[in-house]
Motif scaffolding. Structure first.
Motif, PDB file in Angstrom:
ATOM      1  N   ARG A  97       2.559   9.398  33.278  1.00  0.00           N
ATOM      2  CA  ARG A  97       1.474   9.901  34.112  1.00  0.00           C
ATOM      3  C   ARG A  97       2.003  10.817  35.209  1.00  0.00           C
ATOM      4  N   LEU A  98       3.094  10.411  35.847  1.00  0.00           N
ATOM      5  CA  LEU A  98       3.682  11.248  36.891  1.00  0.00           C
ATOM      6  C   LEU A  98       4.106  12.595  36.326  1.00  0.00           C
ATOM      7  N   ALA A  99       4.842  12.558  35.202  1.00  0.00           N
ATOM      8  CA  ALA A  99       5.314  13.806  34.599  1.00  0.00           C
ATOM      9  C   ALA A  99       4.148  14.664  34.143  1.00  0.00           C
ATOM     10  N   ALA A 100       3.123  14.034  33.539  1.00  0.00           N
ATOM     11  CA  ALA A 100       1.991  14.802  33.021  1.00  0.00           C
ATOM     12  C   ALA A 100       1.241  15.508  34.145  1.00  0.00           C
ATOM     13  N   GLU A 101       0.952  14.803  35.220  1.00  0.00           N
ATOM     14  CA  GLU A 101       0.164  15.406  36.289  1.00  0.00           C
ATOM     15  C   GLU A 101       0.957  16.488  37.021  1.00  0.00           C
ATOM     16  N   VAL A 102       2.228  16.205  37.302  1.00  0.00           N
ATOM     17  CA  VAL A 102       3.014  17.184  38.051  1.00  0.00           C
ATOM     18  C   VAL A 102       3.315  18.410  37.189  1.00  0.00           C
ATOM     19  N   VAL A 103       3.775  18.180  35.940  1.00  0.00           N
ATOM     20  CA  VAL A 103       4.062  19.316  35.059  1.00  0.00           C
ATOM     21  C   VAL A 103       2.778  20.079  34.749  1.00  0.00           C
ATOM     22  N   GLY A 104       1.655  19.363  34.630  1.00  0.00           N
ATOM     23  CA  GLY A 104       0.381  20.048  34.403  1.00  0.00           C
ATOM     24  C   GLY A 104       0.015  20.969  35.550  1.00  0.00           C
ATOM     25  N   VAL A 105       0.219  20.492  36.775  1.00  0.00           N
ATOM     26  CA  VAL A 105      -0.047  21.342  37.958  1.00  0.00           C
ATOM     27  C   VAL A 105       0.856  22.565  37.943  1.00  0.00           C
ATOM     28  N   PHE A 106       2.140  22.348  37.653  1.00  0.00           N
ATOM     29  CA  PHE A 106       3.070  23.474  37.627  1.00  0.00           C
ATOM     30  C   PHE A 106       2.716  24.454  36.506  1.00  0.00           C
ATOM     31  N   GLY A 107       2.305  23.920  35.356  1.00  0.00           N
ATOM     32  CA  GLY A 107       1.907  24.802  34.264  1.00  0.00           C
ATOM     33  C   GLY A 107       0.706  25.646  34.633  1.00  0.00           C
ATOM     34  N   GLY A 108      -0.260  25.039  35.324  1.00  0.00           N
ATOM     35  CA  GLY A 108      -1.425  25.799  35.770  1.00  0.00           C
ATOM     36  C   GLY A 108      -1.053  26.880  36.763  1.00  0.00           C
ATOM     37  N   LEU A 109      -0.136  26.564  37.679  1.00  0.00           N
ATOM     38  CA  LEU A 109       0.318  27.572  38.636  1.00  0.00           C
ATOM     39  C   LEU A 109       1.024  28.723  37.924  1.00  0.00           C
ATOM     40  N   ALA A 110       1.867  28.367  36.948  1.00  0.00           N
ATOM     41  CA  ALA A 110       2.583  29.409  36.211  1.00  0.00           C
ATOM     42  C   ALA A 110       1.611  30.323  35.478  1.00  0.00           C
ATOM     43  N   LEU A 111       0.585  29.736  34.861  1.00  0.00           N
ATOM     44  CA  LEU A 111      -0.410  30.534  34.146  1.00  0.00           C
ATOM     45  C   LEU A 111      -1.147  31.461  35.108  1.00  0.00           C
ATOM     46  N   LEU A 112      -1.549  30.921  36.250  1.00  0.00           N
ATOM     47  CA  LEU A 112      -2.276  31.735  37.228  1.00  0.00           C
ATOM     48  C   LEU A 112      -1.425  32.898  37.722  1.00  0.00           C
ATOM     49  N   ILE A 113      -0.181  32.609  38.093  1.00  0.00           N
ATOM     50  CA  ILE A 113       0.688  33.660  38.624  1.00  0.00           C
ATOM     51  C   ILE A 113       0.944  34.730  37.565  1.00  0.00           C
TER      52      ILE A 113
END
Length: 810
Positions: A682-698
């Motif tokens: 859960r920790l990895a999924a939520e944190v990596v998911g947030v980072f993935g979303g940021l990467a996509l946005l940027i």
């Protein structure tokens, strides 16, 4: 020196004027940098608090814990007092050794009975750690030489919570379990030992009886040692000394080797892989942000070529132009750092509960001087990372610049921006594929059949003082009245008790099941006491036979219920009903009357283990399982007709009315327990998911900016094409093809990176492989679609170019 300071001030003022002329560019750049710097700052705060921050003990790098290596596993080595005494004698002059034990206990406080984590400590523990109480004293050697120690040291949190920070607490008597203790000290706020266990709240001296062998237990209780190595003494010498002292206590024929590992390393060993994977993800987001901003700066260099040419013609050298652009980069990075600090604080608050559940030393995770110092370094590094290349390009362009025409270097700059964008896309693919794998893992975990219902289920724990029911039946006199009182409450559908509830198991009895005529060998099973209502409250299905009923009493035939895994492992899947069974080191005989479905008890992702349920009413004081199963601790499950959280105050009040001497634990819901059990995934999924979303946005925003700039740079070319007959669709197609070429190159590189980086997530995946084709296909497809959508506006702008105006533009 004065001239240098004046030039720097002039550069700062000039940079500020440039930002005022292009506020949109400045704001967007700062936002992108805030995302990159903020994620790195948040991750560094976590890593520093868990992995890098020294333990709050004197010379903490000299503290070690012993591991026992048998060729297969490395297990933390616990030892009985006679063995530890041999260790202390063998290492005299080389090391000091202290030890701890402990568990849960009840403390009577002015605020009522509370359940605490109690640590029994050797008298030299605090001196070995180099920590003294902030109030009072620690233990005296004589306080460890009696069977009735009367000294207790409180934690700072316990002192504040239960005694309102009263400095007059010293000398007062508190009851812990069935014994009275005199408060002799209060530890400092930051002190916590053992730091890898439940946060300790009281420390008491070792009982002499616990350190004295007996005929029943020839070694006595087992403790966790901690070793302080003297300066200058080789570690291998101490390991050899302990190994020699340990050898007589090793089972005959067993190969064993003692290895000392730094205490800090022992505590963080299990979480290092997760933090390492997250650090890589954070680094990727930071690189994407730097690539994006570098592309924007290159675009600004091209747009300011006339200005650069003028400055160069007036005598500004390359070093002066580089200094100017690096100053602008540093100001942008500093502004991004301010926003990043706010973002980091927000992220830490958002994940605070999860970090506390998952990581050791979680209270150390907060913004501090080390974080601010690292932020300063990161600000400078970020400015150099995205600003150096554009500054050098600007300096080179200044010497080549002319007026009123495009420069030969523009094409090279366009290629550089394209390379940066391809890199952004590749890094985003790698991060998005990892996020996709973790999302699929979470989906698989949340759809695992648990074997029980999770809705409208409230959980708590109850603990009784061991002296309260000495010689009396705690099941009948202590637990049953509470259960009956809660069941009659309005809004309660049903209630049950068990020593262990699914996914909530601070206390577990794992004991031997002895060989009978139907078993092939003696083996182990988890044994639990339960009230007859348990299966109905949890919604667990009976596979055969029955569960307990009101007719199962202390005077009736002893019966047990087993789970499906027990039947498969010990009966080969055959019929279990009516089979005799003997449980425990002092065997207790019973008959199997039912088989229940498997339930995920320990972990959502873990397979079920053999389980045996004993009827709570049949576990009387004379039963050899009584003390282990019913003696002190029980969990309560309440199925409610309304939202479980709304029932907490009334349930707590009803329990206190039924038995005011019970310590009531924290309340939670079964749904929250399931979420907490998902742990590292859960920790990895939520944190990596947030980072993935940021990467996509940027990346998408960067692609939009690059294409918009390329369209502007090619305005004259587009005008000529349209003047020669090219229609709007051809111009749109040209821009979209260019987009697809850039995206395609990034996807190919990104897939190669993803195949390598996803291996780091192997230990966190469940129900999906690191090379899952669906994830590896959908992540690039999603990014390409977002990229094409970002290209639509620049493409339509290109198609709307007026040929006449375009030809006049230059």
């Amino acid at each position: 020196m004065v001239d240098a300071a004046r030039r720097l001030w002039d550069d700062v003022r000039y940079a500020a004027r440039q930002f005022r002329r292009a506020p949109g560019y400045a704001v967007f750049t700062v936002l992108v940098l805030a995302l990159g710097i903020g994620t790195v700052t948040a991750m560094f705060t976590i890593s520093y608090g868990v992995l890098l921050r020294p333990l709050p003990f004197a010379a903490d790098r000299q503290l070690y814990g012993p591991l026992e290596q048998d060729g297969k596993n490395d297990d933390y080595l616990t030892a009985a007092f006679p063995e530890i005494r041999q260790w202390q004698q063998a290492t005299a002059g080389s090391a000091d050794i202290a030890f701890t034990g402990g568990g849960l206990n009840i403390v009577d406080t002015p605020a009522g009975a509370v359940l605490v984590s109690e640590v029994t400590a050797s008298e030299n523990l605090f001196s070995l750690l180099g920590v003294s109480p902030m109030l009072g004293r620690d233990f005296l050697p004589t306080e460890q030489e009696t069977d009735h120690p009367d000294a207790v040291v409180l934690s700072y949190a316990m002192w504040q919570r239960s005694f309102a920070g009263d400095r007059g607490v010293l000398g007062k008597t508190v009851h812990i379990g069935d014994m009275g203790y005199t408060v002799v000290g209060v530890m400092p706020r930051e002190f916590e030992y053992p730091v890898y266990d439940d946060r300790p709240e009281v420390w008491v001296p070792m009982l002499r009886s616990a350190m004295t062998p007996s005929a029943k237990d020839p070694y006595g209780a087992y403790f966790a040692p901690i070793v302080r190595v003297h300066g200058g003494v080789p570690l291998n010498r101490i390991e050899a000394q302990i190994a020699n002292a340990h050898a007589p206590f090793v089972e005959h024929g067993k190969q064993s080797r003692v290895h000392l590992v730094r205490k800090h390393d022992l505590m963080v060993h299990d979480v290092q892989p997760a933090l390492f994977a997250l650090e890589i993800a954070v680094g990727v987001v930071w690189l994407i942000a730097c690539c994006n901003v570098a592309g924007l700066l290159l675009a600004r260099v091209a747009a300011r070529r006339t200005e650069i040419a003028v400055r160069s013609a007036l005598g500004a050298g390359r070093r002066r132009i580089v200094a100017q652009f690096l100053t602008e980069s540093l100001l942008l990075s500093a502004a991004g750092a301010v926003g990043g600090l706010a973002l980091a604080a927000t992220m830490l608050r958002t994940f605070q509960h999860m970090l506390g559940k998952m990581l050791p030393m979680a209270p150390n995770i907060h913004l501090n001087w080390a974080v601010f110092l690292s932020l300063l370094v990161l600000t400078l590094l970020t400015a150099l990372a995205f600003g150096t290349f554009p500054a050098l390009v600007a300096a080179w362009a200044g010497t080549q610049a002319g007026f009123g025409r495009k420069q030969a270097g523009d094409r090279g700059q366009s290629r550089a921006r394209a390379v940066l964008l391809v890199g952004e896309v590749a890094l985003s693919i790698a991060l998005l594929s990892g996020a996709g794998l973790m999302m699929r893992t979470m989906y698989a975990l949340r759809h695992v059949p648990l074997g029980f219902r999770t809705d409208h289920l409230l959980l708590t724990s109850l603990t009784a003082s061991s002296s309260e029911y000495t010689g009396r039946n705690i099941g009948a006199l202590g637990w049953r009245p509470v259960l009956d009182a809660v069941r009659q409450m309005p809004g309660v559908e049903s209630a049950a008790m068990s020593t262990v509830m699914p996914l909530e198991h601070p206390v577990e009895l794992l004991t031997v099941v002895y060989k009978t005529d139907w078993m092939q060998a003696d083996d182990m099973a988890a044994v639990r006491a339960a009230s007859p209502e348990l299966m109905d409250v949890l919604g667990v299905r009976m596979r055969s036979g029955r569960f307990f009923g009101e007719n199962d009493t202390a005077s009736s035939l002893p019966v047990v219920v087993v789970n499906r895994t027990f039947v498969i492992r010990y009966l080969g899947g055959g019929d279990a009903l009516g089979k005799p069974i003997r449980i425990g080191r002092t065997p207790w005989a019973a008959t199997i009357v039912g088989v229940i479905d498997d339930v995920h008890q320990d972990d959502v992702a873990a397979a079920s283990q053999p389980e045996v349920y004993v009827c709570m009413a049949q576990v009387a004081p004379e039963n050899p399982l009584y003390r282990a199963l019913l003696g002190r601790y029980m969990q309560l499950a309440v199925r409610t007709e309304i939202a479980p959280g709304a029932m907490v105050p009334e349930v707590r009040r009803k329990i206190a009315e039924a038995n005011a001497r019970l310590a009531i634990g924290d309340f939670t819901t079964m749904e929250a327990a399931v979420e907490d059990s998902l742990g590292a995934q859960r920790l990895a999924a939520e944190v990596v998911g947030v980072f993935g979303g940021l990467a996509l946005l940027i990346t998408v925003v960067g692609l939009y900016g690059l294409l918009s700039y390329l369209v502007e740079q090619r305005t004259q070319e587009i005008g000529i094409r349209m003047a020669l007959g090219a229609d709007r669709s051809a111009v749109v197609g040209m821009v979209m093809r260019q987009t697809l070429m850039l995206m395609g190159a990034g996807v190919v590189i990104g897939l190669g990176m993803a195949l390598w980086s996803n291996r780091l997530l192997h230990g966190f995946l469940y129900g999906v492989s690191a090379t899952d084709p669906w994830t590896m296909g959908l992540a690039p497809l999603g990014l390409v679609i977002c990229g094409l959508l970002a290209a639509v506006v620049p493409a339509r702008r290109a198609a709307g170019v007026n040929p006449v105006e375009a030809l006049r533009a230059e």
